[in-house]
Enzyme design. Structure first.
Site, short mmCIF file in Angstrom:
data_model
loop_
_atom_site.label_atom_id
_atom_site.label_comp_id
_atom_site.label_asym_id
_atom_site.label_seq_id
_atom_site.Cartn_x
_atom_site.Cartn_y
_atom_site.Cartn_z
N SER A 22 0.74 -1.11 0.23
CA SER A 22 -0.02 -0.12 -0.07
C SER A 22 0.77 1.29 0.07
O SER A 22 0.46 2.34 -0.72
CB SER A 22 -1.10 -0.02 1.24
OG SER A 22 -1.85 -1.00 0.86
N LYS A 71 -10.54 -4.78 10.25
CA LYS A 71 -11.28 -4.25 9.33
C LYS A 71 -12.72 -4.32 10.21
O LYS A 71 -13.66 -3.59 9.62
CB LYS A 71 -11.27 -5.12 8.03
CG LYS A 71 -10.27 -4.62 7.17
CD LYS A 71 -10.58 -5.58 5.72
CE LYS A 71 -9.28 -5.25 5.02
NZ LYS A 71 -9.64 -5.98 3.75
N ASP A 107 -13.16 -2.15 -1.03
CA ASP A 107 -12.74 -3.48 -1.62
C ASP A 107 -13.74 -4.13 -2.50
O ASP A 107 -13.41 -4.84 -3.58
CB ASP A 107 -12.56 -4.65 -0.23
CG ASP A 107 -11.35 -4.41 0.53
OD1 ASP A 107 -10.47 -3.82 -0.09
OD2 ASP A 107 -11.34 -4.72 1.46
N ARG A 156 -14.06 -24.77 4.27
CA ARG A 156 -13.42 -25.77 4.83
C ARG A 156 -14.21 -26.16 6.14
O ARG A 156 -14.78 -27.18 6.44
CB ARG A 156 -11.89 -25.58 5.14
CG ARG A 156 -11.34 -26.67 5.58
CD ARG A 156 -9.66 -26.10 5.77
NE ARG A 156 -9.78 -24.84 6.67
CZ ARG A 156 -8.46 -24.48 6.72
NH1 ARG A 156 -7.44 -24.94 6.40
NH2 ARG A 156 -8.42 -23.21 7.47
N ILE A 158 -17.84 -25.70 7.18
CA ILE A 158 -18.82 -25.36 6.67
C ILE A 158 -19.69 -24.33 7.62
O ILE A 158 -20.70 -23.49 7.12
CB ILE A 158 -19.78 -26.93 6.49
CG1 ILE A 158 -21.00 -26.26 5.38
CG2 ILE A 158 -20.21 -27.43 7.80
CD1 ILE A 158 -21.61 -27.52 4.90
N TYR A 227 -2.55 -11.86 -4.18
CA TYR A 227 -1.47 -11.03 -5.04
C TYR A 227 -0.25 -11.40 -4.74
O TYR A 227 0.79 -10.95 -5.33
CB TYR A 227 -1.87 -9.60 -5.21
CG TYR A 227 -1.89 -8.95 -3.90
CD1 TYR A 227 -3.00 -8.70 -3.13
CD2 TYR A 227 -0.76 -8.45 -3.35
CE1 TYR A 227 -3.03 -7.86 -1.77
CE2 TYR A 227 -0.73 -7.88 -1.99
CZ TYR A 227 -1.99 -7.77 -1.42
OH TYR A 227 -1.87 -7.06 -0.17
P1 ATR Z 1 -9.71 -12.99 5.19
O1 ATR Z 1 -10.02 -11.81 6.02
O2 ATR Z 1 -8.59 -12.65 4.35
O3 ATR Z 1 -10.63 -13.41 4.30
P2 ATR Z 1 -9.97 -14.84 7.18
O4 ATR Z 1 -11.30 -14.08 7.64
O5 ATR Z 1 -9.02 -15.55 8.27
O6 ATR Z 1 -8.94 -13.95 6.26
O7 ATR Z 1 -10.37 -16.04 6.49
C1 ATR Z 1 -9.71 -17.11 5.79
C2 ATR Z 1 -10.57 -17.85 4.92
O8 ATR Z 1 -9.80 -19.06 4.22
C3 ATR Z 1 -11.40 -19.09 5.51
O9 ATR Z 1 -12.42 -19.19 4.78
C4 ATR Z 1 -10.60 -20.20 5.77
O10 ATR Z 1 -11.48 -21.59 5.98
P3 ATR Z 1 -11.88 -21.80 7.40
O11 ATR Z 1 -12.95 -20.93 7.95
O12 ATR Z 1 -12.01 -23.40 7.46
O13 ATR Z 1 -10.57 -21.62 8.37
C5 ATR Z 1 -9.95 -20.26 4.40
N1 ATR Z 1 -8.67 -21.14 4.43
C6 ATR Z 1 -7.62 -20.53 5.18
N2 ATR Z 1 -6.63 -21.74 4.85
C7 ATR Z 1 -7.13 -22.82 4.12
C8 ATR Z 1 -6.78 -23.72 3.36
N3 ATR Z 1 -5.47 -24.37 3.49
N4 ATR Z 1 -7.58 -24.41 2.65
C9 ATR Z 1 -9.02 -24.08 2.65
N5 ATR Z 1 -9.36 -23.16 3.19
C10 ATR Z 1 -8.50 -22.26 3.63
#
Ligand code: ATR
Length: 293
Positions: A22, A71, A107, A156, A158, A227
């Site tokens: 940024s 956020k 965003d 992952r 649900i 990215y």
């Molecule tokens: P962000 O603000 O970037 O969205 P977050 O709120 O921590 O970050 O969300 C991360 C997302 O990536 C979640 O949906 C997470 O799945 P879980 O809710 O099951 O934790 C998903 N995620 C992270 N690592 C993953 C992986 N190796 N395979 C599949 N999903 C993954």
């Protein structure tokens, strides 16, 4: 850049911010538009959060971006929150108007714009969203706002997909919303656009992918909001199979330009030069990202 007593200060708050793009992006845009402004990045500890926000008012910091993990938390510290940011459930941009802090979310629009730029319309299309965290919340909601026909949220865990899916379903009755486990992806191969909103594949875990993209139909568009790296394994595999792909850089650039448009209230200039700013950043950002890794 001529920094003097009259320079307006903008910044990013988050934790970590050490590899953030940024400052580079924003300072370039300020310079391009001949604005006497500077953009810095501050790593903020949770215990200092409130004091830092108050100090921004005292120092007359004109605006700031908010990134992980703040956020949502920032929303409790603002005087006003714009409608779309409220719907998207997060604020990434704050404007200081004479001591009044107003929250926005760029965003969602940054994401939507990057689709439009690729000639992809949102209205009446079927989206498959991978992930149910903060980024997925903002993007899925924006898609519903823009009239997507169907949104399937796979995660992952649900339960998180269910909470998010129900939240959107309750607010937007014209969009069909369903959710399922990421393991059941084969049930949803008829989607027009697949958006990866998980962190699977993000630096330093570059050798993983949220799903196997080789199972997707050849006319599916694959969008990965990650990215770092510029091209994730998910995108590389899809490209190899001749699918159309979009990386996370364009959303990153768009949301930054849109933040400045809000801060400087200079819609005319920023919209007029959007393409030019974007063009420059597109050709340089790859280099900047690679240097940061
Ligand atoms: P962000 O603000 O970037 O969205 P977050 O709120 O921590 O970050 O969300 C991360 C997302 O990536 C979640 O949906 C997470 O799945 P879980 O809710 O099951 O934790 C998903 N995620 C992270 N690592 C993953 C992986 N190796 N395979 C599949 N999903 C993954």
């Amino acid at each position: 850049m001529n920094i003097d007593w009259n320079t307006d200060i903008y910044c990013l708050i988050g934790n970590p911010v050490s590899k953030s793009l940024s400052p580079r992006i924003h300072n370039y845009i300020f310079e391009f538009n001949n604005k006497n402004c500077i953009y810095l990045a501050f790593k903020v500890e949770d215990r200092d959060f409130k004091a830092i926000i108050n100090s921004f008012k005292a120092l007359n910091i004109k605006g700031f971006n908010v990134t992980i993990p703040y956020k949502i938390k920032i929303m409790d510290h603002l005087d006003e929150i714009e409608k779309e940011a409220r719907l998207l459930g997060a604020v990434n941009t704050v404007k200081n108007v004479n001591g009044k802090l107003i929250g926005y979310n760029t965003d969602g629009l940054g994401f939507a714009r990057s689709l439009t730029e690729e000639g992809i319309k949102i209205e009446d299309r079927n989206f498959l969203i991978l992930g149910a965290g903060g980024a997925s919340h903002a993007i899925s909601t924006k898609l519903a706002i823009e009239g997507a026909k169907k949104i399937v949220i796979l995660n992952r865990t649900i339960k998180k997909a269910e909470v998010l899916g129900k939240n959107i379903k309750d607010k937007f009755e014209n969009t069909q919303v369903t959710w399922d486990s990421l393991d059941n992806v084969v049930k949803y191969l008829d989607s027009d656009i697949v958006v990866n909103c998980t962190s699977a594949g993000m630096y330093p875990n570059e050798d993983i992918s949220p799903i196997d993209s080789t199972i997707l139909n050849e006319d599916t568009v694959i969008y990965d909001i990650i990215y770092k790296p510029i091209e994730t394994k998910f995108l590389k595999d899809a490209k190899r199979n001749k699918l159309k792909t979009i990386g996370g850089i364009s959303m990153l650039i768009n949301q930054a330009i849109l933040s400045q448009q809000i801060w400087l209230n200079d819609v005319e200039n920023y919209s007029k030069n959007f393409k030019k700013i974007e063009g420059f950043l597109d050709s340089n950002v790859e280099d900047i990202v690679n240097k940061l890794l």
